[in-house]
Design a protein around this motif. Structure first.
Motif, PDB file in Angstrom:
ATOM      1  N   SER A   1     131.011  51.154  79.364  1.00  0.00           N
ATOM      2  CA  SER A   1     132.259  50.477  79.727  1.00  0.00           C
ATOM      3  C   SER A   1     132.767  49.681  78.530  1.00  0.00           C
ATOM      4  CB  SER A   1     132.037  49.554  80.915  1.00  0.00           C
ATOM      5  OG  SER A   1     131.348  48.394  80.497  1.00  0.00           O
ATOM      6  N   ILE A   2     134.068  49.500  78.485  1.00  0.00           N
ATOM      7  CA  ILE A   2     134.628  48.811  77.312  1.00  0.00           C
ATOM      8  C   ILE A   2     134.187  47.344  77.277  1.00  0.00           C
ATOM      9  CG2 ILE A   2     136.577  50.390  76.997  1.00  0.00           C
ATOM     10  CD1 ILE A   2     137.710  47.311  78.265  1.00  0.00           C
TER      11      ILE A   2
ATOM     12  N   LYS B   1     131.325  46.164  78.222  1.00  0.00           N
ATOM     13  CA  LYS B   1     129.966  46.137  77.696  1.00  0.00           C
ATOM     14  C   LYS B   1     129.964  46.321  76.179  1.00  0.00           C
ATOM     15  CE  LYS B   1     125.522  47.486  79.463  1.00  0.00           C
ATOM     16  NZ  LYS B   1     124.741  48.379  80.315  1.00  0.00           N
ATOM     17  N   GLN B   2     130.871  47.202  75.688  1.00  0.00           N
ATOM     18  CA  GLN B   2     130.928  47.441  74.234  1.00  0.00           C
ATOM     19  C   GLN B   2     131.387  46.195  73.487  1.00  0.00           C
ATOM     20  OE1 GLN B   2     132.333  51.401  72.867  1.00  0.00           O
ATOM     21  NE2 GLN B   2     132.507  51.936  75.028  1.00  0.00           N
TER      22      GLN B   2
ATOM     23  N   ARG C   1     139.587  45.272  84.372  1.00  0.00           N
ATOM     24  CA  ARG C   1     139.383  46.481  83.567  1.00  0.00           C
ATOM     25  C   ARG C   1     138.051  46.467  82.819  1.00  0.00           C
ATOM     26  NH1 ARG C   1     143.864  49.692  82.695  1.00  0.00           N
ATOM     27  NH2 ARG C   1     142.209  51.237  82.732  1.00  0.00           N
TER      28      ARG C   1
ATOM     29  N   ASP D   1     134.939  46.781  83.489  1.00  0.00           N
ATOM     30  CA  ASP D   1     133.913  47.810  83.718  1.00  0.00           C
ATOM     31  C   ASP D   1     134.455  49.236  83.615  1.00  0.00           C
ATOM     32  OD1 ASP D   1     131.769  45.973  84.149  1.00  0.00           O
ATOM     33  OD2 ASP D   1     132.726  45.473  86.062  1.00  0.00           O
ATOM     34  N   ASP D   2     135.701  49.377  83.175  1.00  0.00           N
ATOM     35  CA  ASP D   2     136.273  50.711  83.013  1.00  0.00           C
ATOM     36  C   ASP D   2     135.790  51.353  81.700  1.00  0.00           C
ATOM     37  OD1 ASP D   2     137.563  50.452  85.390  1.00  0.00           O
ATOM     38  OD2 ASP D   2     139.582  50.173  84.542  1.00  0.00           O
ATOM     39  N   TYR D   3     135.855  52.685  81.683  1.00  0.00           N
ATOM     40  CA  TYR D   3     135.390  53.457  80.526  1.00  0.00           C
ATOM     41  C   TYR D   3     136.568  53.853  79.629  1.00  0.00           C
ATOM     42  CZ  TYR D   3     130.862  53.485  82.702  1.00  0.00           C
ATOM     43  OH  TYR D   3     129.669  53.073  83.224  1.00  0.00           O
TER      44      TYR D   3
ATOM     45  N   GLN E   1     139.588  55.925  80.706  1.00  0.00           N
ATOM     46  CA  GLN E   1     140.503  55.386  81.725  1.00  0.00           C
ATOM     47  C   GLN E   1     141.667  54.609  81.099  1.00  0.00           C
ATOM     48  OE1 GLN E   1     136.876  53.846  83.806  1.00  0.00           O
ATOM     49  NE2 GLN E   1     138.032  54.381  85.644  1.00  0.00           N
TER      50      GLN E   1
ATOM     51  N   ARG F   1     143.387  52.125  73.956  1.00  0.00           N
ATOM     52  CA  ARG F   1     142.079  52.271  73.296  1.00  0.00           C
ATOM     53  C   ARG F   1     142.129  51.674  71.899  1.00  0.00           C
ATOM     54  NH1 ARG F   1     141.512  57.423  76.213  1.00  0.00           N
ATOM     55  NH2 ARG F   1     142.604  58.521  74.558  1.00  0.00           N
TER      56      ARG F   1
END
Ligand code: ADP
Ligand code: MG
Length: 296
Positions: free
Chosen positions: A107-108, A110-111, A147, A149-151, A154, A160
């Motif tokens: 997920s973004i 987490k990154q 947002r 936890d979104d990847y 998405q 991005r």
């Protein structure tokens, strides 16, 4: 003023079965704190290799010589362990392709949290999360707490790229290296991202090394421009000066090839070699702070 970054006689070569290939050839330039410098040149002129060399992200097989002075420290002399604490904290990189620069299976949120944690092990989980949300807010991702936890898939391409910028800036580096950060985007989104970068750069007072093959993009963001050809700088000057009074025939040909409203921006630059004679002698100061290569 003491420069923030001073690239001094940097050379990078790659060896293969076909022989030795010099990608960056005795390159020198510096960036003052808070300044924005653009490296511009055709594909293959050595821009990305220069950026990667500064952050010590080159393939370990690359043969690197010269110095990368960041404040008082030559980064080319640092052990890798020390370099990991400089990367992200002192200088951070924004890459061209957000889809490949982001991890597709994480997920973004987490990154970004990981990027923070590398340098701030003292912060609690919730403090890291809070910082990551603020970072997303600063690049105008709507409702970042929803947002988190979104990847990557998405988000749109422009979003991005915003996320990558957030990640690069989250540890407040004093140097941002942005390698063609808008090249993969359509023109409208490109303009938005440039505006965002400019705004964040001003707010954080960071210096910017902005890399592009597109002079019309460079004009919107850089104070100074260095024109690269075959791993060397052929001309360097303040942006306005370079556009108004280009001295080197290579710069002149690049300017002549700047796309107009009606031409294709993503087309490769016109072959500058058609101009003929390319002075390859030393860099000479032809006007205050305006250097160009002259005939030998
Ligand atoms: N890992 C590598 N191995 C061998 N050659 C490379 C490598 N990376 C870059 N090069 C070569 O170095 C030159 C400069 O590349 P690059 O810096 O990526 O150009 P630019 O970013 O200006 O388009 C090119 O000729 C390219 O093929
Ligand atoms: Mg490149």
């Amino acid at each position: 003023m003491q420069p923030l970054l001073r690239v001094d006689r940097l050379s990078v070569a790659f060896s293969s079965d076909a022989g030795r290939h010099t990608a960056v050839d005795d390159l020198s330039f510096s960036i003052a704190p808070g300044e924005s410098l653009a490296l511009v040149g055709e594909s293959g002129s050595g821009k990305s290799v220069t950026a990667l060399a500064i952050l010590r992200l080159l393939d370990p097989r690359a043969q690197v010589a010269g110095s990368i002075w960041f404040r008082e420290e030559d980064w080319l002399q640092l052990p890798e362990r020390a370099m990991t604490t400089r990367r992200g904290r002192d200088a951070a990189m924004v890459f061209q392709e957000p889809m490949t620069a982001l991890n597709p299976v994480m997920s973004i949120g987490k990154q970004i949290a990981e990027a923070i944690r590398v340098h701030r092990r003292d912060l609690s989980r919730s403090a890291v999360r809070q910082r990551a949300i603020e970072a997303l807010e600063s690049v105008s991702i709507p409702e970042p707490h929803l947002r988190f936890d979104d990847y990557p898939h998405q988000f749109s391409g422009g979003q991005r790229q915003r996320i990558l910028i957030a990640m690069a800036l989250v540890n407040r580096p004093s140097l941002i290296v942005a390698d063609e950060p808008t090249t993969a985007l359509d023109v409208t989104v490109q303009a938005q991202i440039l505006g965002l970068l400019r705004e964040l750069k001003e707010r954080s007072n960071a210096a910017l090394l902005f890399i592009s093959h597109d002079l019309s993009v460079v004009a919107q963001i850089a104070q100074r421009v260095a024109v690269m050809r075959k791993g060397q700088i052929v001309e360097i000057a303040a942006c306005a000066q370079l556009f108004a009074n280009p001295q080197h025939p290579y710069t002149q040909s690049l300017l002549a090839a700047v796309p107009t409203m009606h031409s294709n921006r993503n087309a490769p630059l016109a072959a500058a070699e058609t101009i003929g004679i390319m002075p390859e002698g030393p860099l000479v100061e032809v006007a205050p702070c305006h250097w160009t290569r002259v005939a030998e």
